[in-house]
Design a protein around this motif. Sequence first.
Motif, PDB file in Angstrom:
ATOM      1  N   GLU A   1      52.601  12.180  -6.024  1.00 46.46           N
ATOM      2  CA  GLU A   1      51.435  13.037  -5.836  1.00 46.46           C
ATOM      3  C   GLU A   1      51.425  13.507  -4.380  1.00 46.46           C
ATOM      4  O   GLU A   1      51.593  12.698  -3.472  1.00 46.46           O
ATOM      5  CB  GLU A   1      50.127  12.293  -6.139  1.00 46.46           C
ATOM      6  N   TYR A   2      51.240  14.779  -4.195  1.00 46.06           N
ATOM      7  CA  TYR A   2      51.188  15.322  -2.836  1.00 46.06           C
ATOM      8  C   TYR A   2      49.838  14.989  -2.209  1.00 46.06           C
ATOM      9  O   TYR A   2      48.788  15.155  -2.832  1.00 46.06           O
ATOM     10  CB  TYR A   2      51.397  16.829  -2.841  1.00 46.06           C
ATOM     11  N   ASN A   3      49.848  14.496  -0.980  1.00 41.92           N
ATOM     12  CA  ASN A   3      48.627  14.113  -0.283  1.00 41.92           C
ATOM     13  C   ASN A   3      48.463  14.978   0.963  1.00 41.92           C
ATOM     14  O   ASN A   3      49.099  14.731   1.986  1.00 41.92           O
ATOM     15  CB  ASN A   3      48.686  12.631   0.110  1.00 41.92           C
ATOM     16  N   PRO A   4      47.625  16.028   0.896  1.00 41.49           N
ATOM     17  CA  PRO A   4      47.450  16.904   2.060  1.00 41.49           C
ATOM     18  C   PRO A   4      46.877  16.177   3.267  1.00 41.49           C
ATOM     19  O   PRO A   4      47.149  16.539   4.409  1.00 41.49           O
ATOM     20  CB  PRO A   4      46.492  17.987   1.551  1.00 41.49           C
ATOM     21  N   LEU A   5      46.069  15.137   3.024  1.00 31.62           N
ATOM     22  CA  LEU A   5      45.492  14.399   4.142  1.00 31.62           C
ATOM     23  C   LEU A   5      46.576  13.711   4.956  1.00 31.62           C
ATOM     24  O   LEU A   5      46.479  13.607   6.180  1.00 31.62           O
ATOM     25  CB  LEU A   5      44.479  13.368   3.623  1.00 31.62           C
ATOM     26  N   ARG A   6      47.625  13.248   4.290  1.00 28.87           N
ATOM     27  CA  ARG A   6      48.726  12.612   5.012  1.00 28.87           C
ATOM     28  C   ARG A   6      49.360  13.581   6.009  1.00 28.87           C
ATOM     29  O   ARG A   6      49.687  13.213   7.141  1.00 28.87           O
ATOM     30  CB  ARG A   6      49.790  12.107   4.027  1.00 28.87           C
ATOM     31  N   GLU A   7      49.532  14.830   5.604  1.00 25.37           N
ATOM     32  CA  GLU A   7      50.122  15.827   6.492  1.00 25.37           C
ATOM     33  C   GLU A   7      49.197  16.117   7.673  1.00 25.37           C
ATOM     34  O   GLU A   7      49.643  16.269   8.812  1.00 25.37           O
ATOM     35  CB  GLU A   7      50.402  17.119   5.716  1.00 25.37           C
ATOM     36  N   LEU A   8      47.880  16.200   7.416  1.00 25.70           N
ATOM     37  CA  LEU A   8      46.927  16.444   8.490  1.00 25.70           C
ATOM     38  C   LEU A   8      46.911  15.291   9.492  1.00 25.70           C
ATOM     39  O   LEU A   8      46.870  15.503  10.706  1.00 25.70           O
ATOM     40  CB  LEU A   8      45.523  16.647   7.915  1.00 25.70           C
ATOM     41  N   VAL A   9      46.946  14.068   8.975  1.00 25.75           N
ATOM     42  CA  VAL A   9      46.941  12.896   9.854  1.00 25.75           C
ATOM     43  C   VAL A   9      48.219  12.839  10.673  1.00 25.75           C
ATOM     44  O   VAL A   9      48.201  12.516  11.870  1.00 25.75           O
ATOM     45  CB  VAL A   9      46.754  11.609   9.021  1.00 25.75           C
ATOM     46  N   THR A  10      49.345  13.166  10.041  1.00 27.45           N
ATOM     47  CA  THR A  10      50.612  13.191  10.773  1.00 27.45           C
ATOM     48  C   THR A  10      50.562  14.201  11.914  1.00 27.45           C
ATOM     49  O   THR A  10      51.017  13.922  13.032  1.00 27.45           O
ATOM     50  CB  THR A  10      51.768  13.552   9.822  1.00 27.45           C
ATOM     51  N   LEU A  11      49.986  15.376  11.650  1.00 31.23           N
ATOM     52  CA  LEU A  11      49.845  16.395  12.691  1.00 31.23           C
ATOM     53  C   LEU A  11      48.913  15.916  13.796  1.00 31.23           C
ATOM     54  O   LEU A  11      49.196  16.110  14.986  1.00 31.23           O
ATOM     55  CB  LEU A  11      49.318  17.700  12.077  1.00 31.23           C
ATOM     56  N   TYR A  12      47.800  15.295  13.411  1.00 33.62           N
ATOM     57  CA  TYR A  12      46.841  14.806  14.412  1.00 33.62           C
ATOM     58  C   TYR A  12      47.487  13.763  15.329  1.00 33.62           C
ATOM     59  O   TYR A  12      47.343  13.823  16.555  1.00 33.62           O
ATOM     60  CB  TYR A  12      45.620  14.207  13.719  1.00 33.62           C
ATOM     61  N   LEU A  13      48.207  12.808  14.746  1.00 26.71           N
ATOM     62  CA  LEU A  13      48.844  11.760  15.542  1.00 26.71           C
ATOM     63  C   LEU A  13      49.950  12.325  16.427  1.00 26.71           C
ATOM     64  O   LEU A  13      50.159  11.866  17.553  1.00 26.71           O
ATOM     65  CB  LEU A  13      49.398  10.676  14.615  1.00 26.71           C
ATOM     66  N   PHE A  14      50.663  13.330  15.914  1.00 25.35           N
ATOM     67  CA  PHE A  14      51.696  14.000  16.714  1.00 25.35           C
ATOM     68  C   PHE A  14      51.074  14.673  17.937  1.00 25.35           C
ATOM     69  O   PHE A  14      51.560  14.533  19.062  1.00 25.35           O
ATOM     70  CB  PHE A  14      52.427  15.021  15.848  1.00 25.35           C
ATOM     71  N   LEU A  15      49.980  15.407  17.726  1.00 22.63           N
ATOM     72  CA  LEU A  15      49.295  16.071  18.833  1.00 22.63           C
ATOM     73  C   LEU A  15      48.707  15.056  19.806  1.00 22.63           C
ATOM     74  O   LEU A  15      48.682  15.290  21.024  1.00 22.63           O
ATOM     75  CB  LEU A  15      48.186  16.979  18.292  1.00 22.63           C
ATOM     76  N   LYS A  16      48.248  13.931  19.291  1.00 23.38           N
ATOM     77  CA  LYS A  16      47.699  12.888  20.152  1.00 23.38           C
ATOM     78  C   LYS A  16      48.774  12.322  21.063  1.00 23.38           C
ATOM     79  O   LYS A  16      48.533  12.073  22.260  1.00 23.38           O
ATOM     80  CB  LYS A  16      47.101  11.777  19.292  1.00 23.38           C
ATOM     81  N   ASP A  17      49.978  12.128  20.531  1.00 23.48           N
ATOM     82  CA  ASP A  17      51.094  11.660  21.356  1.00 23.48           C
ATOM     83  C   ASP A  17      51.426  12.673  22.445  1.00 23.48           C
ATOM     84  O   ASP A  17      51.694  12.300  23.597  1.00 23.48           O
ATOM     85  CB  ASP A  17      52.327  11.413  20.480  1.00 23.48           C
ATOM     86  N   ILE A  18      51.424  13.949  22.080  1.00 24.23           N
ATOM     87  CA  ILE A  18      51.707  15.000  23.065  1.00 24.23           C
ATOM     88  C   ILE A  18      50.635  15.008  24.157  1.00 24.23           C
ATOM     89  O   ILE A  18      50.947  15.131  25.350  1.00 24.23           O
ATOM     90  CB  ILE A  18      51.775  16.372  22.372  1.00 24.23           C
ATOM     91  N   GLU A  19      49.378  14.869  23.755  1.00 22.66           N
ATOM     92  CA  GLU A  19      48.285  14.852  24.736  1.00 22.66           C
ATOM     93  C   GLU A  19      48.481  13.727  25.751  1.00 22.66           C
ATOM     94  O   GLU A  19      48.308  13.929  26.966  1.00 22.66           O
ATOM     95  CB  GLU A  19      46.946  14.678  24.029  1.00 22.66           C
TER      96      GLU A  19
END
Length: 295
Positions: A67-85
């Motif tokens: 099952e595709y989980n769009p929230l997983r993709e959003l969380v992955t993006l958020y954590l990626f941006l947090k690392d960059i910050e």
Amino acid sequence: MRPCLIVLEPTGVYSTRPSQYFKERGIRVLQVSPNVLSREKELRGKKTDFYDAIKLENMVDKAKEYEYNPLRELVTLYLFLKDIEVKYKNRLERALFLVSDNDKISKERLEKLARGDFTQEELYNLEYTPIVLEEIRVLAKTLLETQEKLREVRKMVEEQVPDDHVLLTIPGIGKLAAGIIIGVVGDIRRFPKPESFVAYCGLDPVVERSGKAVISRGISKRGNRYLRSLFYFLAGRNYYRNPTLLKFYESHKDRLKGKKLYTALARKLGLCGVFGIIISLMSPSDWKTLPLIAT
């Protein structure tokens, strides 16, 4: 040949595209967890694509539907941006330290630095100062853009979490923390017991025994670092709001000090809080009604 069922091993991003491709064409896709596969012994010690396919075919009963989980993709993006910050902020503090006594970063100062406004800065007049000032301007501008994008993605994550989600009943856990847990954990049924979930977070204790000697080596840190950091942060900041954590804190504050105490609180939060409250409030018929278990 048109298959009606496909069984595969989820290999991160490489399995998402084919799984989605077949699902959109009406073909059922099952995934066998790598942890389950690793526990199965290889046929005569052999490992080839042919024997791996045989193993997958024989483990259909242990597979779970994709099952595709769009929230997983959003969380992955958020954590990626947090690392960059964090990386840009650390680099900016380093650059400020080279030319000034003040390396503190406020929003107002950041906006001025991004515009190249150094009029109110007390700077050292050094050989490398002009180059560092250009670096500061670029870093400040990029950091502001990253923070703005973080706010947008955070709002999207929070919108995916229902107001009545069970995780929000835990004192100290808001929609962002709940969204991260939901997005990272996925299907909580893959953990047979609370200790397995704690180990997934890397908060399980490492104990060495030899005869009567028992040596504790702290936590394993072999797990998801984002969940481990999140539980540590939540436990340290909100333990006084959670009756269970507060009782644990009062009982152990004389024996454990500093980071050891907060690490123990983080483990308690994951063990009896997040995992425990979900299991205690759920019946078998409720599993598919919670967003937390959407793979």
